[in-house]
Design an enzyme around this catalytic site. Sequence first.
Site, mmCIF file in Angstrom:
data_model
loop_
_atom_site.group_PDB
_atom_site.id
_atom_site.type_symbol
_atom_site.label_atom_id
_atom_site.label_comp_id
_atom_site.label_asym_id
_atom_site.label_seq_id
_atom_site.Cartn_x
_atom_site.Cartn_y
_atom_site.Cartn_z
ATOM 1 N N VAL A 46 43.973 35.218 40.186
ATOM 2 C CA VAL A 46 42.932 35.178 39.155
ATOM 3 C C VAL A 46 41.695 35.860 39.717
ATOM 4 C CG1 VAL A 46 41.540 33.739 37.634
ATOM 5 C CG2 VAL A 46 43.858 33.018 38.253
ATOM 6 N N ASP A 47 41.358 37.021 39.161
ATOM 7 C CA ASP A 47 40.239 37.825 39.664
ATOM 8 C C ASP A 47 39.275 38.095 38.516
ATOM 9 O OD1 ASP A 47 39.981 41.083 41.378
ATOM 10 O OD2 ASP A 47 38.502 39.526 40.936
ATOM 11 N N THR A 48 38.192 37.335 38.450
ATOM 12 C CA THR A 48 37.219 37.519 37.366
ATOM 13 C C THR A 48 36.427 38.799 37.530
ATOM 14 O OG1 THR A 48 35.605 36.175 38.580
ATOM 15 C CG2 THR A 48 36.995 35.038 36.972
ATOM 16 N N ILE A 116 45.363 38.372 37.009
ATOM 17 C CA ILE A 116 44.784 37.887 35.756
ATOM 18 C C ILE A 116 43.315 38.272 35.763
ATOM 19 C CG2 ILE A 116 44.205 35.837 34.416
ATOM 20 C CD1 ILE A 116 46.735 34.521 35.507
#
Length: 674
Positions: A46-48, A116
């Site tokens: 998960v990489d915002t 993501i």
Amino acid sequence: MDHLLQKTQIQNQTEQVMNITNPNSIYIKGRLYFKGYKKIELHCFVDTGASLCIASKFVIPEEHWINAERPIMVKIADGSSITINKVCRDIDLIIAGEIFHIPTVYQQESGIDFIIGNNFCQLYEPFIQFTDRVIFTKDRTYPVHIAKLTRAVRVGTEGFLESMKKRSKTQQPEPVNISTNKIAILSEGRRLSEEKLFITQQRMQKIEELLEKVCSENPLDPNKTKQWMKASIKLSDPSKAIKVKPMKYSPMDREEFDKQIKELLDLKVIKPSKSPHMAPAFLVNNEAEKRRGKKRMVVNYKAMNKATVGDAYNPPNKDELLTLIRGKKIFSSFDCKSGFWQVLLDQESRPLTAFTCPQGHYEWNVVPFGLKQAPSIFQRHMDEAFRVFRKFCCVYVDDILVFSNNEEDHLLHVAMILQKCNQHGIILSKKKAQLFKKKINFLGLEIDEGTHKPQGHILEHINKFPDTLEDKKQLQRFLGILTYASDYIPKLAQIRKPLQAKLKENVPWKWTKEDTLYMQKVKKNLQGFPPLHHPLPEEKLIIETDASDDYWGGMLKAIKINEGTNTELICRYASGSFKAAEKNYHSNDKETLAVINTIKKFSIYLTPVHFLIRTDNTHFKSFVNLNYKGDSKLGRNIRWQAWLSHYSFDVEHIKGTDNHFADFLSREFNRVNS
């Protein structure tokens, strides 16, 4: 191979050893299902900071990947770019037993099976992170708690998908422990941030939405047109009826007319007429029509054009438009859908457009093709709409070009142009839209990385011309094509002259074997057009000239400085014939006139800059410094001096043996005549 090398370089620049136990590194379990495959379990990162959802080609079957509508380019902090060409549409990712729908996943080998991105986090916001878990909100109503992984692995390698096929006997490759392996993720300050994307999903989606709003196959689409473009046509003598007798049509043409008249009536661009005027309609089937598989209906408005008041509003000069795009790096172009048909005629003007065909008598509700006023009317409306954007947009009749220095500016510029089209109800053709191009076609030219040359069809037209011509009209068409490409053909005036002499009014038409041989040699020597340099405003310009007894020639060059090395690049050619009186001038005067004619040809580039004139004529350098005292016999020289005084230049004399330009011109001409 270049793309793979570039990708490897980008990965090498950005790779780091990642400690999975770091609480800022978020890995969660995800699951994919595909028909014919066992369930595929992944550890998703998960990489915002990444705007897109990215997956490896080794975890989604090949048949689910499709080509992107256009390449997606992402730029990272060091200025490097990655091109994404494949996407997977409408995929379901199972997380914690819940189905999360993802509209688009992009294919890129990042060293992680599935990233993501922030677009997913926004779709299922609010996204909340704790030390041991994350929360996505499903349908914006209930939270889904997902445990973080303390150890993550990568399964997507060569042979993995083959092993996941149902009833496959292939052994599954061993997973790779991400925690001990170098991976090509982009760390803080170097990740795929939204600000560093060339085309982010959100921005490109906005462009696509705007384009959809202004595109239609119907130029009068009632859901999109604002009908703000209007026109009026007047007869010079309102009491006169303009009538041209009807034509005879073949059965095939009658059948084609039947289809096209029905289409025009359905579009509401024509209606039945009771006008006293009439002009015959006919069908043409040239190369362009053959390529699209449909004949084009044309109305012969020659008599009507003579009888109506003209419109003096001119389309812009093509050279002026080309100077606007000097140094620009990225382009988009748009074509108005049947542009003239978007201009409504007033009620009084419509009877003037009446035409006859096998189906009867009709008149236009819109400005038809073939009226002499049509280009001026349409150009005026387009200039009114887009004049405010002149710094990054130019319009030539129904062609719109947007140009920018960089990708970031271009996204904004394209959006502004499309918003203006939407505001005015200008309808574009989606098929002809070219978006975010470094190489683009405009004004019949192929513009690419600071160079330009005629589009390929120009050369095709030249090569397809028969070696034996039937009449003067056919010869005029051939010479017209050569003139169109004159900037790219040295000493064209000399090449044209033998053919042009056959067009004189007092010379009966006759085509000989010698003419056929000459035609063949001309075509043989025009097998390709060199890409010419588009000079930048900061580059020093040079003109080189040459004169003979009957002709003059010139060339525009620019000095390009690259890592301390000066390179002279050719920008344009020019040539012409001396008039009858000028042929009697002294050779020095002919050389001076060659300089003047060349400056006139390239004046748009030579004002108001300081440039260099290079000539092998010893007289010219002293001529510009001579002080004439009004001797009437030297009036011509005084006028020339006064004219040249408006320009700022230096003169460089070169030896005749060093004048490679003059030698080149002579060599090219002799090749044709030998």
